[in-house]
Motif scaffolding. Structure first.
Motif, PDB file in Angstrom:
ATOM      1  N   GLY A 121       0.831  -1.197   0.000  1.00  0.00           N
ATOM      2  CA  GLY A 121       0.000   0.000   0.000  1.00  0.00           C
ATOM      3  C   GLY A 121       0.863   1.244   0.000  1.00  0.00           C
ATOM      4  N   VAL A 122       0.447   2.248  -0.769  1.00  0.00           N
ATOM      5  CA  VAL A 122       1.186   3.514  -0.814  1.00  0.00           C
ATOM      6  C   VAL A 122       0.188   4.663  -0.746  1.00  0.00           C
ATOM      7  CG1 VAL A 122       3.157   2.600  -2.106  1.00  0.00           C
ATOM      8  CG2 VAL A 122       1.199   3.542  -3.355  1.00  0.00           C
ATOM      9  N   SER A 123       0.659   5.810  -0.253  1.00  0.00           N
ATOM     10  CA  SER A 123      -0.183   6.997  -0.155  1.00  0.00           C
ATOM     11  C   SER A 123       0.707   8.231  -0.173  1.00  0.00           C
ATOM     12  CB  SER A 123      -1.021   6.962   1.126  1.00  0.00           C
ATOM     13  OG  SER A 123      -1.927   8.046   1.189  1.00  0.00           O
ATOM     14  N   VAL A 124       0.151   9.338  -0.651  1.00  0.00           N
ATOM     15  CA  VAL A 124       0.888  10.598  -0.767  1.00  0.00           C
ATOM     16  C   VAL A 124      -0.016  11.736  -0.316  1.00  0.00           C
ATOM     17  CG1 VAL A 124       2.093  12.169  -2.338  1.00  0.00           C
ATOM     18  CG2 VAL A 124       2.217   9.711  -2.726  1.00  0.00           C
ATOM     19  N   SER A 125       0.573  12.764   0.287  1.00  0.00           N
ATOM     20  CA  SER A 125      -0.179  13.952   0.667  1.00  0.00           C
ATOM     21  C   SER A 125       0.748  15.156   0.596  1.00  0.00           C
ATOM     22  CB  SER A 125      -0.748  13.806   2.090  1.00  0.00           C
ATOM     23  OG  SER A 125      -1.506  14.941   2.466  1.00  0.00           O
ATOM     24  N   HIS A 126       0.161  16.339   0.495  1.00  0.00           N
ATOM     25  CA  HIS A 126       0.950  17.571   0.554  1.00  0.00           C
ATOM     26  C   HIS A 126       0.064  18.704   1.019  1.00  0.00           C
ATOM     27  CE1 HIS A 126      -0.827  17.408  -3.467  1.00  0.00           C
ATOM     28  NE2 HIS A 126       0.006  16.424  -3.772  1.00  0.00           N
ATOM     29  N   SER A 127       0.683  19.642   1.718  1.00  0.00           N
ATOM     30  CA  SER A 127      -0.027  20.825   2.206  1.00  0.00           C
ATOM     31  C   SER A 127       0.989  21.919   2.434  1.00  0.00           C
ATOM     32  CB  SER A 127      -0.759  20.519   3.509  1.00  0.00           C
ATOM     33  OG  SER A 127      -1.429  21.662   4.016  1.00  0.00           O
ATOM     34  N   GLY A 128       0.760  23.073   1.820  1.00  0.00           N
ATOM     35  CA  GLY A 128       1.708  24.173   1.984  1.00  0.00           C
ATOM     36  C   GLY A 128       3.104  23.744   1.589  1.00  0.00           C
ATOM     37  N   PRO A 129       4.091  23.939   2.471  1.00  0.00           N
ATOM     38  CA  PRO A 129       5.472  23.599   2.102  1.00  0.00           C
ATOM     39  C   PRO A 129       5.840  22.148   2.336  1.00  0.00           C
ATOM     40  CG  PRO A 129       5.455  24.643   4.246  1.00  0.00           C
ATOM     41  CD  PRO A 129       4.023  24.651   3.760  1.00  0.00           C
ATOM     42  N   ALA A 131       5.446  17.803   2.089  1.00  0.00           N
ATOM     43  CA  ALA A 131       4.996  16.597   1.396  1.00  0.00           C
ATOM     44  C   ALA A 131       5.100  15.441   2.370  1.00  0.00           C
ATOM     45  CB  ALA A 131       5.857  16.322   0.169  1.00  0.00           C
ATOM     46  N   ALA A 132       4.201  14.472   2.222  1.00  0.00           N
ATOM     47  CA  ALA A 132       4.227  13.272   3.051  1.00  0.00           C
ATOM     48  C   ALA A 132       3.965  12.067   2.173  1.00  0.00           C
ATOM     49  CB  ALA A 132       3.195  13.352   4.175  1.00  0.00           C
ATOM     50  N   ALA A 133       4.504  10.932   2.557  1.00  0.00           N
ATOM     51  CA  ALA A 133       4.300   9.681   1.831  1.00  0.00           C
ATOM     52  C   ALA A 133       4.278   8.538   2.830  1.00  0.00           C
ATOM     53  CB  ALA A 133       5.408   9.462   0.799  1.00  0.00           C
ATOM     54  N   ALA A 134       3.560   7.479   2.470  1.00  0.00           N
ATOM     55  CA  ALA A 134       3.477   6.297   3.329  1.00  0.00           C
ATOM     56  C   ALA A 134       3.588   5.043   2.487  1.00  0.00           C
ATOM     57  CB  ALA A 134       2.168   6.290   4.114  1.00  0.00           C
TER      58      ALA A 134
END
Length: 265
Positions: A121-129, A131-134
């Motif tokens: 399983g993979v996931s990505v997110s970003h907000s403002g400055p 980035a996140a990933a799992a």
């Protein structure tokens, strides 16, 4: 794609590691933090500019990811590429180079998948400055990061239990913004783990601003142990659980633009 985000030549692959519950990130990328909320689940949080400025992070981006970014607004393109580059860097660090360089294909609701490694399983997110990933072994996973923004009264009513909405409405704006970001990241992480996105009605996930962990159906969710990152506060949550068939959207799933959710992905 703008030439401010070049595709650099290949450099040495970082050593594969199994991070502790909290750790610094892969070598060579300033500001990356790793978090292992459960066995087999690893999350990375990083400044997007640091990711895009590190050749070993960017070198695995695929041509189709640049093509997708080329049709986006400049800020959105940078977020997209930073999230994908961080995901690939994390895959290289915990899963191996084959997965790190493989195609990542979005499902109809937008959840990313590795067709060559369907059990990952993979996931990505970003907000403002940020980035996140799992990455999760044998589990569905969702990650969400939010830079706090003051919520509207409509969002408080929609996403919070009545008592929680009333408490947040009485707080100073900065505290209300962080408290709501802690709630929304859990809600968004859960529906991302299930691959439904906003159609899964994230406001149905009841999570208050306090506490570090909880459950939603067969999913478990965890909040990151850090009070902030970089120069200011940030909320980060991860949800994970056994794969299951996607349920039909709830009866109160959004139709059109009734109440806008916080901007994230």
């Amino acid at each position: 794609m703008p030439d401010t985000v070049p595709l650099p030549s290949a450099v040495a692959l970082p050593a594969r590691r199994r991070p502790p519950a909290e750790a610094a990130g892969p070598p060579g990328v300033p500001g990356v933090r790793l978090w292992a909320p459960a066995p087999g689940v690893v999350v990375a949080l990083a400044p997007a500019d640091a990711v895009l400025g590190t050749p070993d992070a960017v070198r695995r981006l695929r041509p189709e990811e640049y093509r997708s970014a080329a049709g986006m607004a400049g800020w959105r393109a940078r977020e997209h590429l930073a999230g994908r580059a961080l995901l690939r860097l994390l895959l290289a660090d915990v899963a191996g180079e084959k997965d790190a360089c493989a195609p990542v294909i979005p499902e109809p609701a937008g959840r990313p998948r590795l067709p060559g490694s369907p059990d990952t399983g993979v996931s990505v997110s970003h907000s403002g400055p940020y980035a996140a990933a799992a990455v999760a072994a044998g589990l569905d996973v969702g990650v969400d990061v939010q830079v706090p923004r003051e919520p509207s009264a409509a969002l408080l009513r929609r996403c919070c239990a009545p008592g929680t909405a009333a408490r947040l409405a009485s707080l100073p704006p900065e505290r209300a913004a962080l408290a709501f970001a802690r709630i929304w990241t859990v809600q968004e992480a859960c529906v991302k783990a299930r691959g439904t996105g906003l159609a899964g009605a994230p406001w149905r996930v009841r999570a208050g601003p306090g506490g570090r962990a909880g459950t939603w159906g067969t999913l478990r969710w965890r909040r990151a142990p850090w009070p902030g990152a970089g120069a200011g506060p940030v909320a980060l949550a991860c949800a994970f659980g056994p794969p299951e068939a996607h349920p039909a959207p709830p009866a109160d799933a959004p139709r059109g633009h009734r109440i806008p959710a916080p901007r994230s992905s």
